[in-house]
Scaffold this active site. Structure first.
Site, PDB file in Angstrom:
ATOM      1  N   HIS A 135      33.840  33.082  37.015  1.00 51.31           N
ATOM      2  CA  HIS A 135      35.174  32.435  36.890  1.00 51.31           C
ATOM      3  C   HIS A 135      34.759  30.946  37.672  1.00 51.31           C
ATOM      4  CE1 HIS A 135      36.985  35.838  35.355  1.00 51.31           C
ATOM      5  NE2 HIS A 135      36.589  36.733  36.487  1.00 51.31           N
TER       6      HIS A 135
ATOM      7  N   CYS B 173      40.179  28.879  33.806  1.00 44.02           N
ATOM      8  CA  CYS B 173      38.772  29.347  33.929  1.00 44.02           C
ATOM      9  C   CYS B 173      38.145  28.947  32.617  1.00 44.02           C
ATOM     10  CB  CYS B 173      38.755  30.918  34.089  1.00 44.02           C
ATOM     11  SG  CYS B 173      37.176  31.374  34.064  1.00 44.02           S
TER      12      CYS B 173
ATOM     13  N   HIS C 145      36.902  31.389  30.419  1.00 41.41           N
ATOM     14  CA  HIS C 145      37.782  32.721  29.688  1.00 41.41           C
ATOM     15  C   HIS C 145      39.006  31.553  29.511  1.00 41.41           C
ATOM     16  CE1 HIS C 145      35.322  35.068  32.498  1.00 41.41           C
ATOM     17  NE2 HIS C 145      35.092  35.470  31.280  1.00 41.41           N
TER      18      HIS C 145
ATOM     19  N   MET D 133      42.846  32.768  30.200  1.00 42.47           N
ATOM     20  CA  MET D 133      42.752  32.776  31.835  1.00 42.47           C
ATOM     21  C   MET D 133      43.315  31.472  32.429  1.00 42.47           C
ATOM     22  SD  MET D 133      39.706  34.281  34.151  1.00 42.47           S
ATOM     23  CE  MET D 133      39.956  34.197  36.032  1.00 42.47           C
TER      24      MET D 133
END
Ligand SMILES: [Cu+2]
Length: 112
Positions: A53, A97, A100, A105
């Site tokens: 991340h 992120c 993602h 995210m």
């Protein structure tokens, strides 16, 4: 004398918050995904589940760039801390992120 009086009227101490990257239940999300902060507060981003991340703030403002952490974190428990710049204007600072983002995210730092 006057300056010491002013000093005693200092604002409340800055707070520290934590944001998990990757939910305990395996969801690709920041927890909490919405966090209210004030200038001077610090936020600790902690790698939790489903790494890697990072957190990239949208926009090209100085504040967004100061808050952005592009370097990916791979190990559980890895973390870093950012301080909300003292000159950050109030508003919704959205971040995501990179690996993602497509999975949703996304997080919000609400500066009060
Ligand atoms: Cu991620």
């Amino acid at each position: 004398m006057v300056s010491s009086l002013v000093f005693n009227a200092s604002p409340a101490a800055a707070a520290t918050y934590e944001v998990k990257m990757g939910a305990d239940n395996g969801m690709l999300s920041f927890v909490p995904s919405k966090l209210e902060v004030q200038p001077g507060d610090t936020v600790k981003f902690i790698n939790n589940k489903l790494a890697p991340h990072n957190a990239v703030f949208e926009g090209s403002s100085d504040v967004a760039q100061e808050l952005t952490h592009k370097q990916l974190m791979f190990s559980p428990g890895e973390n870093y801390t950012v301080t909300v710049p003292s000159d950050a204007s109030s508003g919704d600072y959205t971040y995501y992120c990179e690996p993602h983002r497509g999975a949703g995210m996304v997080g919000h730092l609400i500066v009060k």
